[in-house]
Every structure is written in C-alpha cells, then in structure tokens.
Design a protein around this motif. Structure first.
Motif, PDB file in Angstrom:
ATOM      1  N   MET A  66      75.441 -47.228  10.727  1.00  0.00           N
ATOM      2  CA  MET A  66      75.207 -45.861  10.259  1.00  0.00           C
ATOM      3  C   MET A  66      75.842 -44.890  11.268  1.00  0.00           C
ATOM      4  SD  MET A  66      71.575 -43.962   9.560  1.00  0.00           S
ATOM      5  CE  MET A  66      71.568 -43.507   7.856  1.00  0.00           C
ATOM      6  N   PRO A  67      76.624 -43.906  10.787  1.00  0.00           N
ATOM      7  CA  PRO A  67      77.260 -42.963  11.715  1.00  0.00           C
ATOM      8  C   PRO A  67      76.236 -42.037  12.357  1.00  0.00           C
ATOM      9  CG  PRO A  67      77.838 -42.455   9.423  1.00  0.00           C
ATOM     10  CD  PRO A  67      76.997 -43.694   9.408  1.00  0.00           C
ATOM     11  N   LYS A  68      76.577 -41.590  13.575  1.00  0.00           N
ATOM     12  CA  LYS A  68      75.706 -40.650  14.276  1.00  0.00           C
ATOM     13  C   LYS A  68      75.765 -39.293  13.584  1.00  0.00           C
ATOM     14  CE  LYS A  68      76.250 -42.773  18.789  1.00  0.00           C
ATOM     15  NZ  LYS A  68      76.674 -42.570  20.170  1.00  0.00           N
ATOM     16  N   PRO A  69      74.657 -38.539  13.607  1.00  0.00           N
ATOM     17  CA  PRO A  69      74.658 -37.219  12.963  1.00  0.00           C
ATOM     18  C   PRO A  69      75.455 -36.197  13.778  1.00  0.00           C
ATOM     19  CG  PRO A  69      72.564 -37.608  14.040  1.00  0.00           C
ATOM     20  CD  PRO A  69      73.352 -38.886  14.164  1.00  0.00           C
ATOM     21  N   LEU A  70      75.944 -35.184  13.099  1.00  0.00           N
ATOM     22  CA  LEU A  70      76.582 -34.047  13.739  1.00  0.00           C
ATOM     23  C   LEU A  70      75.554 -33.370  14.633  1.00  0.00           C
ATOM     24  CD1 LEU A  70      79.108 -32.184  13.862  1.00  0.00           C
ATOM     25  CD2 LEU A  70      78.158 -30.957  11.889  1.00  0.00           C
ATOM     26  N   VAL A  71      75.938 -33.054  15.874  1.00  0.00           N
ATOM     27  CA  VAL A  71      75.017 -32.467  16.838  1.00  0.00           C
ATOM     28  C   VAL A  71      75.636 -31.194  17.403  1.00  0.00           C
ATOM     29  CG1 VAL A  71      73.869 -32.819  19.066  1.00  0.00           C
ATOM     30  CG2 VAL A  71      74.067 -34.719  17.466  1.00  0.00           C
ATOM     31  N   LEU A  72      74.844 -30.138  17.529  1.00  0.00           N
ATOM     32  CA  LEU A  72      75.270 -28.858  18.099  1.00  0.00           C
ATOM     33  C   LEU A  72      74.355 -28.527  19.272  1.00  0.00           C
ATOM     34  CD1 LEU A  72      77.001 -26.252  17.945  1.00  0.00           C
ATOM     35  CD2 LEU A  72      75.284 -25.360  16.340  1.00  0.00           C
ATOM     36  N   THR A  73      74.955 -28.242  20.448  1.00  0.00           N
ATOM     37  CA  THR A  73      74.177 -27.904  21.641  1.00  0.00           C
ATOM     38  C   THR A  73      74.853 -26.758  22.394  1.00  0.00           C
ATOM     39  OG1 THR A  73      75.379 -29.502  23.012  1.00  0.00           O
ATOM     40  CG2 THR A  73      73.349 -30.278  21.953  1.00  0.00           C
ATOM     41  N   TRP A  84      79.804 -29.491  20.278  1.00  0.00           N
ATOM     42  CA  TRP A  84      79.363 -30.356  19.185  1.00  0.00           C
ATOM     43  C   TRP A  84      80.030 -31.701  19.303  1.00  0.00           C
ATOM     44  CZ3 TRP A  84      81.566 -25.525  17.944  1.00  0.00           C
ATOM     45  CH2 TRP A  84      82.923 -25.540  17.644  1.00  0.00           C
ATOM     46  N   GLU A  85      79.418 -32.647  18.608  1.00  0.00           N
ATOM     47  CA  GLU A  85      79.961 -33.997  18.565  1.00  0.00           C
ATOM     48  C   GLU A  85      79.575 -34.654  17.260  1.00  0.00           C
ATOM     49  OE1 GLU A  85      76.812 -36.441  21.250  1.00  0.00           O
ATOM     50  OE2 GLU A  85      78.070 -35.008  22.337  1.00  0.00           O
ATOM     51  N   ASN A  86      80.287 -35.711  16.951  1.00  0.00           N
ATOM     52  CA  ASN A  86      80.051 -36.552  15.774  1.00  0.00           C
ATOM     53  C   ASN A  86      80.329 -35.878  14.432  1.00  0.00           C
ATOM     54  OD1 ASN A  86      79.039 -38.417  17.672  1.00  0.00           O
ATOM     55  ND2 ASN A  86      76.974 -37.618  17.434  1.00  0.00           N
ATOM     56  N   PRO A  87      81.452 -35.133  14.287  1.00  0.00           N
ATOM     57  CA  PRO A  87      81.739 -34.641  12.937  1.00  0.00           C
ATOM     58  C   PRO A  87      81.910 -35.838  11.997  1.00  0.00           C
ATOM     59  CG  PRO A  87      83.579 -34.154  14.423  1.00  0.00           C
ATOM     60  CD  PRO A  87      82.491 -34.764  15.240  1.00  0.00           C
ATOM     61  N   PRO A  88      81.410 -35.742  10.782  1.00  0.00           N
ATOM     62  CA  PRO A  88      81.493 -36.874   9.854  1.00  0.00           C
ATOM     63  C   PRO A  88      82.947 -37.243   9.532  1.00  0.00           C
ATOM     64  CG  PRO A  88      80.059 -35.132   8.979  1.00  0.00           C
ATOM     65  CD  PRO A  88      80.717 -34.597  10.199  1.00  0.00           C
ATOM     66  N   TYR A 102      67.143 -17.425  16.038  1.00  0.00           N
ATOM     67  CA  TYR A 102      68.581 -17.293  15.793  1.00  0.00           C
ATOM     68  C   TYR A 102      69.131 -18.685  15.546  1.00  0.00           C
ATOM     69  CZ  TYR A 102      67.743 -12.605  17.165  1.00  0.00           C
ATOM     70  OH  TYR A 102      67.227 -11.332  17.196  1.00  0.00           O
ATOM     71  N   PHE A 103      69.630 -18.888  14.334  1.00  0.00           N
ATOM     72  CA  PHE A 103      70.152 -20.184  13.929  1.00  0.00           C
ATOM     73  C   PHE A 103      71.658 -20.194  14.137  1.00  0.00           C
ATOM     74  CE2 PHE A 103      66.098 -20.086  11.932  1.00  0.00           C
ATOM     75  CZ  PHE A 103      65.732 -21.394  11.657  1.00  0.00           C
ATOM     76  N   PHE A 104      72.127 -21.094  14.991  1.00  0.00           N
ATOM     77  CA  PHE A 104      73.545 -21.353  15.163  1.00  0.00           C
ATOM     78  C   PHE A 104      73.800 -22.553  14.250  1.00  0.00           C
ATOM     79  CE2 PHE A 104      72.204 -19.018  18.779  1.00  0.00           C
ATOM     80  CZ  PHE A 104      73.311 -18.349  19.289  1.00  0.00           C
ATOM     81  N   ARG A 105      74.488 -22.337  13.128  1.00  0.00           N
ATOM     82  CA  ARG A 105      74.650 -23.383  12.114  1.00  0.00           C
ATOM     83  C   ARG A 105      76.110 -23.806  12.048  1.00  0.00           C
ATOM     84  NH1 ARG A 105      70.148 -21.348   7.989  1.00  0.00           N
ATOM     85  NH2 ARG A 105      68.641 -22.793   8.829  1.00  0.00           N
ATOM     86  N   LEU A 106      76.333 -25.080  12.315  1.00  0.00           N
ATOM     87  CA  LEU A 106      77.664 -25.655  12.268  1.00  0.00           C
ATOM     88  C   LEU A 106      77.781 -26.510  11.022  1.00  0.00           C
ATOM     89  CD1 LEU A 106      80.345 -26.059  13.909  1.00  0.00           C
ATOM     90  CD2 LEU A 106      79.284 -28.179  14.751  1.00  0.00           C
ATOM     91  N   TYR A 107      78.853 -26.303  10.275  1.00  0.00           N
ATOM     92  CA  TYR A 107      79.107 -27.047   9.049  1.00  0.00           C
ATOM     93  C   TYR A 107      80.399 -27.832   9.190  1.00  0.00           C
ATOM     94  CZ  TYR A 107      75.862 -23.585   7.078  1.00  0.00           C
ATOM     95  OH  TYR A 107      74.777 -22.780   6.823  1.00  0.00           O
TER      96      TYR A 107
END
Length: 172
Positions: free
Chosen positions: A1-8, A35-39, A116-121
């Motif tokens: 299973m791939p790792k999820p996208l992560v934002l820090t 960020w890491e793990n883009p799908p 405050y939501f920092f949302r990465l897509y």
C-alpha cells in the motif's frame, strides 16, 4: 500500500499555534511547507490556505482564503519560507486570496482563535492558466482530478485578544 501524501512545516506542528512571523501581526510571510509521497500519476499540486472560522469561530459565516497556488510541479518537495511568487517552484501559478492579492496573506482574525487549513492537493493533470483564480475557481477546475489530499492545521488568535476576559462578546 502506498504511503499517504503528507504536508508539514518545520516552523509549526499540526494543531499548534502559527508563529507570529507568518501572520498579519508579524512579518506576514508564508511559512515554509514540505510534502512527501505524492500519489502515482500526480501531474501537478495545488495549495489552498483557508480559515473556515471567519469571522467568529463561535458563529462562522464563511471560509476566508489566505493563499491559492496551483500547477506546482510534482517533483517539488515544498515551498520555502517567505516564498514570493518569483521564488516558487517553476511553473507554479498564484491565484487570488480574499485580501484581493496574488500572494500569501497571513492570519489576522477579528475575534477568537481560528483554525487555518493548509490544504495540498495532488492532481492528475496540469491545469490551464486560470488567471487571477479564486479558491472557488481552483476548486471547480480541480473537480475530478484530485488523486490525494493532505492537511496541515495551524491555529492563531490575535495577541491583543489572548487572555481577554471571558464574557459576552469575548473570544473563546
């Protein structure tokens, strides 16, 4: 299973207070993000910074947008601290925030502690030039193209509101 996208961010952890330098009371510069793990299949990334607690977290009435970025190259691993449009990864487009600017506008809530939501897509496409795209424009353009999403949540309450007496009209 791939790792999820992560934002820090190296400057604050998820759920922590945003340092004053990244707010309207400070230097009003954008915090560094990583960020890491883009799908697999990611062709571009988009970032929206938004406050769902505007104007008052006890009675939110709207989502206030602080930053809109899109067409971030999938190989980019983040944006640097204080990144101006010319310092963003090549190809990145800057949309319009609710301050009416094509830039980052830091938190400066009128009352109470806001989230405050920092949302990465991660997107399966490179979007066309949307011009001075608003949050709504970008969300519409992304429909059907989102492969993954990651959130980083920061909190902020204006300094003169902190420690205020709690009572009618006081912040929570």
């Amino acid at each position: 299973m791939p790792k999820p996208l992560v934002l820090t961010s190296p400057r604050f952890k998820d759920g922590d207070l945003i340092p004053i330098a990244f707010t309207g009371e400070g230097e009003d510069t954008a915090p560094p993000l990583h960020w890491e793990n883009p799908p697999a299949g990611t062709k571009s990334l988009a970032l929206i910074v938004e406050d769902p607690d505007a104007p008052d977290p006890r009675r939110p009435q709207r989502i206030f947008c602080h930053q809109v970025l899109y067409n971030i190259p999938p190989g980019a691993q983040g944006v640097p601290e204080g990144a101006r449009p010319d310092a963003l990864p090549p190809g990145t487009r800057v949309g319009l925030n609710d301050f009416g600017q094509q830039a980052y506008g830091g938190p400066m809530p009128p009352i109470g502690r806001h989230r405050y939501f920092f949302r990465l897509y991660a997107l399966d496409t490179v979007l066309p030039d949307l011009g001075r795209a608003t949050r709504a424009d970008l969300l519409k353009a992304m429909e059907g193209h989102v492969l993954g999403e990651a959130d980083l949540i920061g909190l902020y309450e204006r300094i003169h509101h902190r420690g205020a007496a709690h009572g009618p009209g006081a912040s929570a």
